[in-house]
Scaffold this motif. Structure first.
Motif, PDB file in Angstrom:
ATOM      1  N   ILE A   8      18.084  29.583   2.455  1.00  0.00           N
ATOM      2  CA  ILE A   8      17.579  30.772   3.139  1.00  0.00           C
ATOM      3  C   ILE A   8      16.285  30.373   3.820  1.00  0.00           C
ATOM      4  O   ILE A   8      15.469  29.646   3.255  1.00  0.00           O
ATOM      5  N   PRO A  79      17.609  33.520  -4.532  1.00  0.00           N
ATOM      6  CA  PRO A  79      18.817  33.582  -3.697  1.00  0.00           C
ATOM      7  C   PRO A  79      20.097  33.515  -4.526  1.00  0.00           C
ATOM      8  O   PRO A  79      20.273  32.646  -5.368  1.00  0.00           O
ATOM      9  N   ILE A  84      21.780  38.444  -1.493  1.00  0.00           N
ATOM     10  CA  ILE A  84      22.014  38.370  -0.043  1.00  0.00           C
ATOM     11  C   ILE A  84      22.810  39.589   0.426  1.00  0.00           C
ATOM     12  O   ILE A  84      22.492  40.191   1.456  1.00  0.00           O
ATOM     13  N   ALA A 151      20.265  36.515   7.043  1.00  0.00           N
ATOM     14  CA  ALA A 151      20.915  36.641   5.735  1.00  0.00           C
ATOM     15  C   ALA A 151      22.418  36.437   5.871  1.00  0.00           C
ATOM     16  O   ALA A 151      23.040  35.797   5.009  1.00  0.00           O
ATOM     17  N   ALA A 154      23.065  32.767   6.149  1.00  0.00           N
ATOM     18  CA  ALA A 154      22.934  32.096   4.853  1.00  0.00           C
ATOM     19  C   ALA A 154      24.165  32.356   3.990  1.00  0.00           C
ATOM     20  O   ALA A 154      24.675  31.444   3.326  1.00  0.00           O
TER      21      ALA A 154
END
Length: 161
Positions: A8, A79, A84, A151, A154
């Motif tokens: 991220i 994360p 997320i 996001a 990711a």
């Protein structure tokens, strides 16, 4: 690099902090707007209808902006696919609320510009506060859109690995 590590961007924490501060600024502008409306009711209501304040946009939108910023900060610190997903959902809701606020503010400012001929200090203050609400709402829309995009990237890159 381990397979289960999610990458991220470092800037996500900054975007979350911007969202939280932006929500607080909108809350304070709404409080000032409410005070102006209550204290100057006779001068304002006859010529300027503060749609955004009467609907309560500065107060209920603040909650979504602060929560989406908090989810974005948590996503950066810890994360996982769940954080997320929560950050993406929070930022999408925040973007929708910001678009709704921008539409309300555009309507309010256009009505105030075309229908109001008087230029008393209460009117100038009201237009100025609505203009600041417009700018900070546009900033929230931009930041939430960027945070959602990053996001999603990711999450997508983690699912592809």
């Amino acid at each position: 690099m381990p397979q289960n590590q999610i990458l991220i961007k470092e800037e996500m924490r900054i975007l979350g902090a911007i969202q939280i501060m932006n929500g607080l600024i909108i809350q304070f502008l709404g409080t000032i707007w409410g005070y102006l409306l209550i204290s100057q009711t006779t001068a304002l209501l006859s010529v300027y209808i503060p749609i955004v304040t009467l609907v309560g946009y500065p107060f209920w939108s603040t909650l979504t902006f602060i929560f989406s910023g908090a989810f974005t900060v948590v996503m950066q610190k810890r994360p996982s696919l769940y954080t997320i997903s929560y950050a993406i959902l929070g930022n999408i809701i925040s973007s929708c609320i910001a678009v709704l606020g921008l539409l309300l503010l555009i309507f309010e400012l256009s009505v105030a510009t075309f229908l109001v001929e008087t230029s008393i200090w209460q009117m100038r203050s009201a237009k100025m506060l609505s203009g600041y609400l417009f700018l900070f709402t546009a900033l929230e829309l931009f930041v939430a859109s960027v945070a959602t995009h990053w996001a999603y990237q990711a999450k997508k890159s983690n699912l592809n690995t």
